[in-house]
Every structure is written in structure tokens, then in C-alpha cells.
Write a protein that holds these residues in place. Structure first.
Motif, PDB file in Angstrom:
ATOM      1  N   UNK A  50       0.825  -1.201   0.000  1.00 38.07           N
ATOM      2  CA  UNK A  50       0.000   0.000   0.000  1.00 38.07           C
ATOM      3  C   UNK A  50       0.863   1.256   0.000  1.00 38.07           C
ATOM      4  N   UNK A  51       0.289   2.320  -0.446  1.00 32.39           N
ATOM      5  CA  UNK A  51       0.948   3.620  -0.490  1.00 32.39           C
ATOM      6  C   UNK A  51      -0.023   4.618  -1.087  1.00 32.39           C
ATOM      7  N   UNK A  52       0.235   5.888  -0.862  1.00 31.73           N
ATOM      8  CA  UNK A  52      -0.652   6.948  -1.335  1.00 31.73           C
ATOM      9  C   UNK A  52       0.062   7.778  -2.394  1.00 31.73           C
ATOM     10  N   UNK A  53      -0.700   8.261  -3.363  1.00 32.05           N
ATOM     11  CA  UNK A  53      -0.106   9.108  -4.394  1.00 32.05           C
ATOM     12  C   UNK A  53       0.871   8.344  -5.254  1.00 32.05           C
ATOM     13  N   UNK A  54       2.049   8.962  -5.522  1.00 39.29           N
ATOM     14  CA  UNK A  54       3.057   8.302  -6.352  1.00 39.29           C
ATOM     15  C   UNK A  54       3.547   7.019  -5.697  1.00 39.29           C
ATOM     16  N   UNK A  55       3.624   7.006  -4.376  1.00 38.31           N
ATOM     17  CA  UNK A  55       3.999   5.773  -3.676  1.00 38.31           C
ATOM     18  C   UNK A  55       2.973   4.678  -3.937  1.00 38.31           C
ATOM     19  N   UNK A  56       1.719   5.076  -4.100  1.00 36.61           N
ATOM     20  CA  UNK A  56       0.677   4.102  -4.412  1.00 36.61           C
ATOM     21  C   UNK A  56       0.878   3.471  -5.777  1.00 36.61           C
ATOM     22  N   UNK A  57       1.291   4.283  -6.758  1.00 36.37           N
ATOM     23  CA  UNK A  57       1.564   3.733  -8.090  1.00 36.37           C
ATOM     24  C   UNK A  57       2.710   2.729  -8.029  1.00 36.37           C
ATOM     25  N   UNK A  58       3.746   3.068  -7.261  1.00 36.19           N
ATOM     26  CA  UNK A  58       4.868   2.149  -7.092  1.00 36.19           C
ATOM     27  C   UNK A  58       4.411   0.884  -6.367  1.00 36.19           C
ATOM     28  N   UNK A  59       3.544   1.054  -5.375  1.00 33.67           N
ATOM     29  CA  UNK A  59       3.046  -0.090  -4.609  1.00 33.67           C
ATOM     30  C   UNK A  59       2.287  -1.062  -5.504  1.00 33.67           C
ATOM     31  N   UNK A  60       1.515  -0.530  -6.438  1.00 33.02           N
ATOM     32  CA  UNK A  60       0.781  -1.398  -7.370  1.00 33.02           C
ATOM     33  C   UNK A  60       1.748  -2.250  -8.186  1.00 33.02           C
TER      34      UNK A  60
END
Length: 322
Positions: A50-60
């Protein structure tokens, strides 16, 4: 300086800065990486990334890489988690949380949930004293380097390091589990990658589709089999069903005079080139190219010598193997 030269200069600056950051990350990795691997290996459930924002894209992307390399994983959006998706996490799971600052407010409910129910959590952030890393079971600290955007506010260097860290985790898990190309293909059956990892057994013709005749079959009958099967060749077997030869168009031309007076064993080329059913189809194509032939019988090297199947170059081309 022309605009194109300026663009190229900016590109090289960004790539160089991010490459340098990756080297710093590599140098600074410590025992926390091994601790994270142990947590992931001991998970009886799934890895929640999990992550939010750009970190969320990386998390995916990290979740997708885990899932395709033998580590069951999926992405949970932290905002959606606060509205019911926390139920996607259970005991036995491990949660990998990405946040450059370690203070992303949208992660609060998710982090609290892992603490309340004893779900192991790996935190990844650039600030060792951040809330996320202080509450994590395993804290991986990213080098706190400047972003490559020039302004220092656009996630660039930080997301590149996080992505590389995710790849490092996935590969370490793969190597520990001896994850093979064959395993990889199970999760990638489609497209170019799936084709490259196809086995001969996935593409070969089997059972009654295999063009075979016995050694004492008259060539008049063998020609009918060649015509019915449609491959332009026929394999020849002995009394025990072992493949002992092949009749090709070249053999037919060499025995044109009085062809119908012969048996299959009299016309065949003995000891045909074969391939193992569990070999990669790409290996079969390479073998056909090397031998300048267009087909192969599949014979298990550990078996009794019977033909388990038949592979034509057209089968490989249709599957996208060239």
C-alpha cells in the motif's frame, strides 16, 4: 544552447542523479532487508502492498511483481481501506507500507489496523523517526536524497529507489524459492513472454494426430497416412512402438523408382532428431533451425522411446515463437 540540447542535458541530469541514488541505496541496505524477507517468507496469507499518491503507483507495481513471481500479493488503496477495504487484510498477511515522508495521513487507519490485529508490517520511508517507521515491525530506511526534478518536490529519485527496493525484495524471494522460468510462465500464459516460455508439450500434436506407421507398413499405406495427417512426414516405429525413423519428402524423392514396392523401414531415415516434451518450444525452434528441418517428434529421454507428440514449425509460429 538549442532547446534540444537543453532537453538532453536535463534528461541526463535526472538519469544520473537517480542512478547515483540507487547506488547509495544499495550501499545503505542493512539487516532490515533480511528481516523483511523473513517476514515475507513466513507469511501464511498474502502480502498487502500500500501507499498513497506516487507511492501508491509504485506499490501497485511491486504487488504485481510479487504476484507474478510466486509471492501472493495485492494492492490496497489506503483511502479505500478506511471505507471497508481493511477487511481485505487478515492475520497471516504481511503489510508492506510505502511512504517517502512516513507521515502520510491517509495511512493512519491502515497502520492502526495492523497494530490492533497483530498483522506484521514492513515500513519503507526516508525518515527514521517518522511515525510509520517507528510503528513498523521492520523499518527499511531510504536514503534521504534530493528529488531529481530540480524543485525538490516532485517524487522522482524517491520513487525510483522505492521501485528498485521492491524489485530487490521480489528477486530475493524468487531466488530463495528457486523460482524457475517454468514457474514464471504459469503466471504469464499470454503475449510474447508466454510464448517464449511455452513448452513443447504445450504446442505438440498428440495421440491420433501424431503421424506414425509401423516399420513393415507398405509405402502405399504410409503415403495415405502422410496425406491424412497433413504434416508431410511420417514417423516409423518398431514392434514395441519405439520411434526408429522418419519418412520425409527427401526420402520419397530418393526412392521414387519403385517406391510402392517398399516398406516404410526401407525408405525411412533412421535415428530422427527428437526433442523432449518438457523442453522449451524456443529450444525446439533453435534445434529445427540448426538441423534445417521443419518438424520434430517429441520423445521423453527417460521413457521407452515412444513418440509422445509431434511438433511442426508452424505450431511454433502460430504461438508467436520465431
Amino acid at each position: 544552447m538549442s532547446d534540444h540540447a537543453k532537453f538532453l542535458l536535463a534528461a541526463k541530469r535526472v538519469i544520473t542523479q537517480e542512478a547515483d541514488a540507487l547506488m547509495v541505496l544499495s550501499d545503505q541496505l542493512d539487516d532490515s532487508f533480511g528481516e523483511a524477507i523473513n517476514l515475507l517468507l513466513n507469511a501464511t496469507g498474502r502480502v498487502i502492498v500500500t501507499g498513497m499518491g506516487k507511492s501508491g503507483h509504485i506499490a501497485r507495481k511491486i504487488a504485481a511483481t510479487f504476484a507474478s513471481t510466486g509471492t501472493p500479493a495485492h494492492f490496497v488503496h489506503p483511502a479505500e481501506a478506511s471505507h471497508g477495504d481493511l477487511g481485505m487484510m487478515t492475520r497471516g498477511d504481511v503489510v508492506l507500507v510505502l511512504s517517502n515522508s512516513g507521515e502520510t495521513p491517509e495511512l493512519a487507519d491502515l497502520v492502526a489496523y495492523t497494530r490492533r490485529f497483530g498483522i506484521p508490517m514492513i515500513g519503507v520511508a526516508s525518515k527514521p523517526k517518522s511515525t510509520l517507521l517507528q510503528r513498523a515491525d521492520v523499518a527499511i530506511v531510504l536514503p534521504n536524497l534530493g528529488e531529481a526534478c530540480g524543485t525538490g518536490v516532485v517524487p522522482t529519485t524517491s520513487t525510483t529507489m522505492t521501485l528498485a527496493l521492491g524489485d530487490a525484495l521480489a528477486v530475493a524471494l524468487m531466488e530463495h524459492r528457486d523460482f524457475t522460468p517454468e514457474n514464471f510462465r504459469e503466471f504469464h500464459p499470454g503475449g510474447k513472454l508466454g510464448a517464449q516460455l511455452s513448452k513443447v508439450s504445450d504446442l505438440m500434436h498428440i495421440e491420433t494426430a501424431v503421424p506414425l506407421v509401423s516399420a513393415d507398413t507398405a509405402m502405399s499405406e504410409a503415403l495415405l497416412v502422410i496425406s491424412r495427417k497433413g504434416f508431410g512426414v511420417v514417423g516409423v516405429t518398431d514392434a514395441n512402438g519405439r520411434l526408429i525413423g522418419i519418412v520425409t519428402d527427401g526420402d520419397l524423392r530418393r526412392h521414387m523408382s519403385g517406391l510402392l514396392d517398399h516398406t516404410a523401414s526401407e525408405v525411412m531415415t533412421a535415428g530422427p532428431t527428437t526433442v523432449a516434451p518438457n523442453a522449451l518450444a524456443e529450444e525446439a525452434v533453435a534445434l529445427m533451425n540448426d538441423k534445417k528441418i521443419t518438424c520434430l517428434f517429441a520423445v521423453d529421454p527417460a521413457g521407452a522411446g515412444q513418440a509422445a507428440g509431434f511438433l511442426h514449425i508452424h505450431d511454433c509460429l502460430r504461438a508467436g515463437i520465431v
